[in-house]
Design a protein around this motif. Structure first.
Motif, PDB file in Angstrom:
ATOM      1  N   THR A  62       0.749  -1.330  -0.039  1.00 27.46           N
ATOM      2  CA  THR A  62       0.089  -0.010  -0.031  1.00 27.46           C
ATOM      3  C   THR A  62       0.977   1.183   0.206  1.00 27.46           C
ATOM      4  O   THR A  62       1.377   1.421   1.211  1.00 27.46           O
ATOM      5  CB  THR A  62      -0.891   0.001   1.139  1.00 27.46           C
ATOM      6  N   ASN A 100      -5.009   2.444  -0.654  1.00 23.82           N
ATOM      7  CA  ASN A 100      -5.947   1.943   0.229  1.00 23.82           C
ATOM      8  C   ASN A 100      -7.016   2.852   0.756  1.00 23.82           C
ATOM      9  O   ASN A 100      -6.397   3.951   1.274  1.00 23.82           O
ATOM     10  CB  ASN A 100      -5.444   0.904   1.094  1.00 23.82           C
ATOM     11  N   PRO A 101      -8.129   2.986   0.274  1.00 19.33           N
ATOM     12  CA  PRO A 101      -9.001   3.975   0.950  1.00 19.33           C
ATOM     13  C   PRO A 101      -8.785   4.309   2.384  1.00 19.33           C
ATOM     14  O   PRO A 101      -9.302   5.461   2.816  1.00 19.33           O
ATOM     15  CB  PRO A 101     -10.335   3.632   0.687  1.00 19.33           C
ATOM     16  N   GLY A 102      -8.217   3.259   3.128  1.00 14.31           N
ATOM     17  CA  GLY A 102      -8.327   3.506   4.677  1.00 14.31           C
ATOM     18  C   GLY A 102      -6.968   4.275   5.107  1.00 14.31           C
ATOM     19  O   GLY A 102      -6.873   4.577   6.217  1.00 14.31           O
ATOM     20  N   THR A 103      -6.218   4.615   4.123  1.00 17.34           N
ATOM     21  CA  THR A 103      -5.028   5.186   4.335  1.00 17.34           C
ATOM     22  C   THR A 103      -4.777   6.580   3.712  1.00 17.34           C
ATOM     23  O   THR A 103      -3.896   7.180   3.887  1.00 17.34           O
ATOM     24  CB  THR A 103      -3.769   4.426   3.745  1.00 17.34           C
ATOM     25  N   ASN A 139     -19.947  -3.424   3.669  1.00 13.07           N
ATOM     26  CA  ASN A 139     -18.962  -3.501   4.864  1.00 13.07           C
ATOM     27  C   ASN A 139     -18.997  -5.122   5.251  1.00 13.07           C
ATOM     28  O   ASN A 139     -17.877  -5.402   5.792  1.00 13.07           O
ATOM     29  CB  ASN A 139     -19.434  -2.565   5.864  1.00 13.07           C
ATOM     30  N   ARG A 158     -10.327  -6.166   4.873  1.00 10.24           N
ATOM     31  CA  ARG A 158      -9.740  -5.005   4.628  1.00 10.24           C
ATOM     32  C   ARG A 158      -9.943  -4.009   5.681  1.00 10.24           C
ATOM     33  O   ARG A 158     -10.705  -4.162   6.697  1.00 10.24           O
ATOM     34  CB  ARG A 158     -10.927  -4.246   3.463  1.00 10.24           C
ATOM     35  N   HIS A 164     -10.673  -0.791   5.624  1.00  8.98           N
ATOM     36  CA  HIS A 164     -11.660   0.276   5.317  1.00  8.98           C
ATOM     37  C   HIS A 164     -13.070   0.042   5.316  1.00  8.98           C
ATOM     38  O   HIS A 164     -13.356  -1.157   5.059  1.00  8.98           O
ATOM     39  CB  HIS A 164     -11.380   1.046   4.075  1.00  8.98           C
ATOM     40  N   GLU A 218     -15.574   5.016   3.317  1.00  9.75           N
ATOM     41  CA  GLU A 218     -14.035   5.530   3.231  1.00  9.75           C
ATOM     42  C   GLU A 218     -13.599   5.492   1.851  1.00  9.75           C
ATOM     43  O   GLU A 218     -13.138   6.505   1.404  1.00  9.75           O
ATOM     44  CB  GLU A 218     -13.254   4.860   3.996  1.00  9.75           C
ATOM     45  N   THR A 219     -14.111   4.717   0.977  1.00  4.94           N
ATOM     46  CA  THR A 219     -13.922   4.706  -0.438  1.00  4.94           C
ATOM     47  C   THR A 219     -14.579   5.781  -1.007  1.00  4.94           C
ATOM     48  O   THR A 219     -13.971   6.529  -1.853  1.00  4.94           O
ATOM     49  CB  THR A 219     -14.457   3.455  -0.986  1.00  4.94           C
ATOM     50  N   ALA A 234     -12.727   9.055  -0.169  1.00  4.35           N
ATOM     51  CA  ALA A 234     -11.374   9.041  -0.917  1.00  4.35           C
ATOM     52  C   ALA A 234     -11.547   9.429  -2.283  1.00  4.35           C
ATOM     53  O   ALA A 234     -10.966  10.156  -2.991  1.00  4.35           O
ATOM     54  CB  ALA A 234     -10.858   7.540  -1.009  1.00  4.35           C
TER      55      ALA A 234
END
Ligand code: SF4
Length: 363
Positions: free
Chosen positions: A60, A93-96, A122, A130, A132, A136-137, A140
């Motif tokens: 990532t 990665n959308p979570g980052t 989810n 995952r 996220h 979050e996506t 993003a």
């Protein structure tokens, strides 16, 4: 022919249950060691290397903090001649992602973002491990647009055991609602050494191939109807938005890969790095004999829906594909797996989902 640079950024916040790519947590000592190795490999690139595309993959890349992302961008700009650059991709990665990281990437020259959405349910995201959630996506994507990214791709995974077809269909619709320029739909593969492989071996995870195929066929129809070109087995793009870097791999082009686990193909040789941190060495180096290399190029190029034009293949490899694999091509055509025109061969529609079996006959 164009050339490309791949940079493997081997850091992830946490390992997803299905993933066999090489990655580690972004601990400061590992990040420092990785930078030292990347700097060394970039400094060793030949003077005549002027890539048309750069790709930060992982891992990532956006697991790096903003300061380290800026350092990586500076390093590439300082060490690589980018005068021919037509595409610079970063996987994310959308979570980052944060607006600051996105601004840093865009300001540093990155113009294409590949977002690992994977699903918009989810429950599925959790099942995949995952980090996220679906929102979050969506966030993003909005942040990427706000940062000036006009070329954004989304990755989805289909065929996840226990996920109903309707749920995957809703994923595709949710992805389309975000109006990306590119969509990749990857079939869930059970990779050796992953938690998913252990669950499958224990009988807790059963992949249903018929269902996977049905999801693939549905997605193909839906995305083409939505105006996407299906240009490679797993990849769909708005006109003019196909990924150039991946196009290089599929057309037998030359590229350098830096970082642990990265591969290179240059001047008739191929080599790969060991998947290791803090240090890494070259794992292998080989010079393929011309006919073997041509067969490999044949198979890679057939991943593209357009397949191979006879003259293009000859220009790329020095061989005529019928001289290389004539009887096999004829047999696969008779089985309805290859479409053979006078000067072009390509996978038949029926072969798209079983392409690996077709390629095994040809390589
Ligand atoms: S974020 Fe990507 S590279 Fe990292 S573990 Fe998950 S799938 Fe693998």
């Amino acid at each position: 022919m164009d050339t490309g640079l791949y940079v493997h950024v081997p850091f992830c916040v946490r390992k997803c249950g299905y993933c066999a790519f090489f990655s580690r947590p972004a601990q400061p000592d590992l990040v420092a060691a990785w930078f030292a190795g990347i700097e060394r490999e970039l400094a060793a690139l030949p003077a005549g290397f002027v890539p048309a595309s750069v790709f930060f993959g992982g891992g990532t890349p956006t697991a790096l903090d903003e300061r380290d992302l800026a350092r990586l961008l500076d390093l590439v700009r300082a060490r690589v001649d980018l005068k021919n650059l037509a595409e610079w991709t970063c996987e994310a990665n959308p979570g980052t992602l944060t607006p600051a990281k996105l601004a840093c990437l865009r300001g540093g020259g990155v113009d294409r973002l590949s977002l690992g959405a994977q699903s918009f349910a989810n429950e599925t995201l959790k099942r995949l491990g995952r980090i996220h959630a679906a929102d979050e996506t969506r966030a993003a994507m909005a942040q990427a647009r706000a940062a000036g990214f006009a070329n954004v791709g989304l990755d989805l995974i289909y065929g996840v055991p226990g996920v109903a077809r309707e749920s995957f269909q809703a994923d595709v619709e949710a992805a389309l609602a975000l109006a990306p320029e590119h969509l990749s739909c990857y079939c869930l593969e059970i990779e050796d050494g992953t938690p998913f492989a252990r669950a499958a071996a224990a009988g807790e995870l059963a992949v249903a191939e018929d269902e996977q195929r049905a999801q693939f066929d549905w997605a193909r129809g839906r995305l083409v109807a939505a105006g996407f070109e299906h240009y490679e087995i797993s990849n769909f793009a708005r006109p003019g938005r196909a990924c150039r870097q991946n196009g290089l791999y599929w057309s037998g082009g030359e590229y350098f890969g830096v970082g642990p686990a990265a591969h290179s193909h240059w001047a008739g040789a191929r080599w790969g790095n060991v998947p290791e941190l803090p240090g890494w060495k070259r794992a292998f180096e080989e010079k393929l004999e011309p006919a073997a290399k041509a067969r490999e190029t044949l198979v890679m190029g057939l991943r593209r829906l357009a397949g191979w034009d006879r003259a293009d293949f000859r220009a790329a490899t020095g061989f005529d594909y019928d001289a290389l694999r004539g009887p096999e091509i004829a047999r696969l055509a008779a089985q309805g797996l290859l479409t053979v025109d006078p000067d072009r061969i390509r996978l038949a529609e029926d072969a798209l989902f079983v392409s690996d079996a077709v390629f095994a006959e040809l390589v």
